[in-house]
Structure formats: structure tokens, C-alpha cells
Design a protein around this motif. Sequence first.
Motif, PDB file in Angstrom:
ATOM      1  N   ARG A  30       1.072  -1.456   0.211  1.00 55.56           N
ATOM      2  CA  ARG A  30      -0.048  -0.109  -0.156  1.00 55.56           C
ATOM      3  C   ARG A  30       0.806   1.186   0.030  1.00 55.56           C
ATOM      4  O   ARG A  30       0.692   2.307  -0.819  1.00 55.56           O
ATOM      5  N   THR A  31       1.877   1.004   0.775  1.00 56.03           N
ATOM      6  CA  THR A  31       2.827   2.628   0.770  1.00 56.03           C
ATOM      7  C   THR A  31       3.435   2.781  -0.305  1.00 56.03           C
ATOM      8  O   THR A  31       3.527   3.900  -0.766  1.00 56.03           O
ATOM      9  N   VAL A  32       4.128   2.022  -0.960  1.00 57.27           N
ATOM     10  CA  VAL A  32       4.811   2.156  -2.409  1.00 57.27           C
ATOM     11  C   VAL A  32       3.803   2.412  -3.461  1.00 57.27           C
ATOM     12  O   VAL A  32       3.982   3.425  -4.267  1.00 57.27           O
ATOM     13  N   GLY A  33       2.566   1.867  -3.343  1.00 60.88           N
ATOM     14  CA  GLY A  33       1.416   2.021  -4.301  1.00 60.88           C
ATOM     15  C   GLY A  33       1.133   3.549  -4.315  1.00 60.88           C
ATOM     16  O   GLY A  33       0.689   4.386  -5.283  1.00 60.88           O
ATOM     17  N   ALA A  34       0.962   4.104  -3.038  1.00 57.87           N
ATOM     18  CA  ALA A  34       0.465   5.422  -2.817  1.00 57.87           C
ATOM     19  C   ALA A  34       1.356   6.430  -3.157  1.00 57.87           C
ATOM     20  O   ALA A  34       1.291   7.455  -3.698  1.00 57.87           O
ATOM     21  N   LEU A  35       2.668   6.238  -2.806  1.00 63.58           N
ATOM     22  CA  LEU A  35       3.773   7.156  -3.082  1.00 63.58           C
ATOM     23  C   LEU A  35       4.002   7.412  -4.409  1.00 63.58           C
ATOM     24  O   LEU A  35       4.448   8.231  -5.393  1.00 63.58           O
ATOM     25  N   ASP A  36       3.681   6.038  -5.037  1.00 59.91           N
ATOM     26  CA  ASP A  36       3.985   6.105  -6.569  1.00 59.91           C
ATOM     27  C   ASP A  36       2.954   6.783  -7.438  1.00 59.91           C
ATOM     28  O   ASP A  36       3.076   7.515  -8.381  1.00 59.91           O
ATOM     29  N   ALA A  37       1.683   6.710  -6.750  1.00 59.28           N
ATOM     30  CA  ALA A  37       0.621   7.157  -7.372  1.00 59.28           C
ATOM     31  C   ALA A  37       0.551   8.883  -7.243  1.00 59.28           C
ATOM     32  O   ALA A  37       0.339   9.641  -8.237  1.00 59.28           O
ATOM     33  N   ALA A  38       1.250   9.161  -6.134  1.00 58.34           N
ATOM     34  CA  ALA A  38       1.512  10.736  -5.843  1.00 58.34           C
ATOM     35  C   ALA A  38       2.718  11.309  -6.407  1.00 58.34           C
ATOM     36  O   ALA A  38       3.215  12.382  -6.478  1.00 58.34           O
ATOM     37  N   GLU A  39       3.733  10.296  -7.118  1.00 61.16           N
ATOM     38  CA  GLU A  39       4.678  10.686  -7.988  1.00 61.16           C
ATOM     39  C   GLU A  39       5.860  11.183  -6.992  1.00 61.16           C
ATOM     40  O   GLU A  39       6.470  12.173  -7.203  1.00 61.16           O
TER      41      GLU A  39
END
Length: 363
Positions: A49-58
Motif C-alpha cells: 500500500r505504501t509504495v503504491g500510494a507514493l508512486d501514485a503521488a509521484e
Amino acid sequence: MVSSDEVRELLADSGAEVRPDVPLAGLTTLRVGGPATVAECADEAALVRTVGALDAAEIPVLLLAGGSNLLIADEGFPGVVVRIANAGVELTADSVLAEAGAVWDEVVARTVAAGFGGLECLSGIPGSAGATPVQNVGAYGVEVAGPLRRVRLLDRASGEVRWAEPSELGLGYRTSLLKHSDAAVVLAVEFALDPTGASAPLRFGELAAAFGAQEGETRPAAEVRDAVLRLRASKGMVLNPDDHDTWSAGSFFTNPVVPEPEVERVRAAIAARVGDVRVPVYPAPDGVKFSAGWLIERAGFGRGFPGADAPARLSTKHTLALTNRGAATAADLVALAHTVRDGVAERFGVRLHPEPVTVGVTV
């Protein structure tokens, strides 16, 4: 640069613990590196979840677990450091499944204590289980590519989590497709084990000699682990907070592979400098592999170079390790690496390449 408050809000439901202005020096074995916001993930779900959220926020992400193969700039990291701290280990009848954040040597110790063989030659290597296939870690005649059964990966573009076979990873000498790409995150690894308790074949001369064995023979895994730990400790390659020779990233340079057409030129350069001596070389798929440590010493960079007053020095036990003597900066280590690299190139025409991953610096 994103603020820690923004990161905390973004990751509120991720399961990660967010901490601002963490000195990264405390999270690496070289003990250098400036500050960053750290999001620590204690389980796989939080990590995904953490990596996904950070990637989505660039937001730029630096993945960090054991920090044993990492040289981070004194300025720190401008994004978010995702600390991989999932550490479960599960033994089966013929394998071990380790989550990415598990301490590697603890994984090895657990397999040996349970009566299994196969990983003992990789004892004492600092860092996490998840980093081992990224680097295709190897020591004393064994590489991770041998016992590796599969790797659990998060695809950062699609969010898919799946198991990958070793054949998909491009495993080579201290490298893999994972090392040179940010496309995937290692979540867990599985290794095949020998339930008889026999070690992997002894293929490294120094280790075989410790048992009076012929290369290729086996010995009880527990005995081989003890011998490997003794050999590594004698070279400053077992972590010890009181021994600055272990404040390192292990072997800083990979052993260079010289293409066949260039081998005689390199041999002639060596002979011109040090005379007609036996040069340790090993076969390699694309040429001949020379010993980086041997070349460094013969180029004039002995143990402890450049001297007792330097904050960054070659180990006093092993010239292939660049060490922090307690007050070194990343800039000090980079300067020493450049001196050694350029000296070997000037004297022998061989360019050494760094083994650690660098963040914010160029070696």
C-alpha cells in the motif's frame, strides 16, 4: 521536496509508521547519509500500500532494508525512504521462505540450526533477505542464484503481486534485472535446502583448505557456517559496532572481467609494475575475471590507505572494503573510491566498478 506532514496524511491508511528527518546514516552499515522522511512497513500489506500510494503521488521512493550495500549522499534523500521491515521466516521440508526485511544471517542461522544445508557459505553477509537476489549475493563459492527457488514481487506499474522464477531475473555476477530497475519490489524469497544437513560443495579454495578437503567435497553445514564466520571475521566482514573495519559496504568494487583480447595487455602492465608474478584470475563468460583486491594492493593501495588520520580508509584487514573510521562523510568515501579506481586504471588499464548502490553520489 514533499513535507513529512503531507506524507503522513497520504499514508494515513497504509499501515506504515512515518517519521520525519531520520538520519539515514543510522540505517546503513557505512554509517553515512543525510536525513529523510522514513515510512517503515512491518508487513507485506503495508509495504504494498505504501509504495503504491507514493508512486501514485509521484513522490520519489528509496527502498531500504538492511542498508548494507548502500552509499547515500550527505544531503540525504529528497523523497520518502520506505523501510522494508517485514521479517517473517518459514521453514518447510526442503526450503525456507523469508520475507524481504528478514535479517539475512538470521535466516541462514535458522536453516543451519534446523539441520538444513545449502546456505551456510553465505553466512555472515549483512543485509536483508530481499536484497540477496537483487545483488545475486555470493561468497565462498556459492551465489544466491544456485539455491534460489522463486521471488515474490510487487509490480509497481500494475500493482500486481506474483511469484517470479529465477530465470526471469537476469541473475549474473553481483547483478540482476532487479538491481538496475525500479519496476519491482521484492516482498519475499524462497530457497531450496538440503534436508540431509550437508553443505553446498566446497568450491572456494580457502574454505576447502580449512577442512583439509578437496574442492567439491561437502561437510556438515553447521561446521561450514562456523568456518565461514571465522574467515569473514578475520577480514572485517562480520558486522561489529566496535570495529571500524566493519563499518563498510563489504567489497566496494566488483572483480573486473577483462575481455579476452585485452588480457595480455593487462598482464603486461602488471608485469611492468610488479614483475613476473602469479596473477589470480578466474574464468568468466565474457573474458577473464581478475581479483579487484589483488589489483588494488599491487597498484599501491595497501590496507589502511591513506593513513591513520583519514576519516575514510581501506580496511586494515581487507583492501577491497572502504571503511568509515567513525567520522567519515559520503564525500570522504567517494573521494577515496575515486582515488583507488583511478589509480588501478592508470597503472593497469583496468577500470573498477562499484558494487554498492549509490544514492545522490557518483562513484
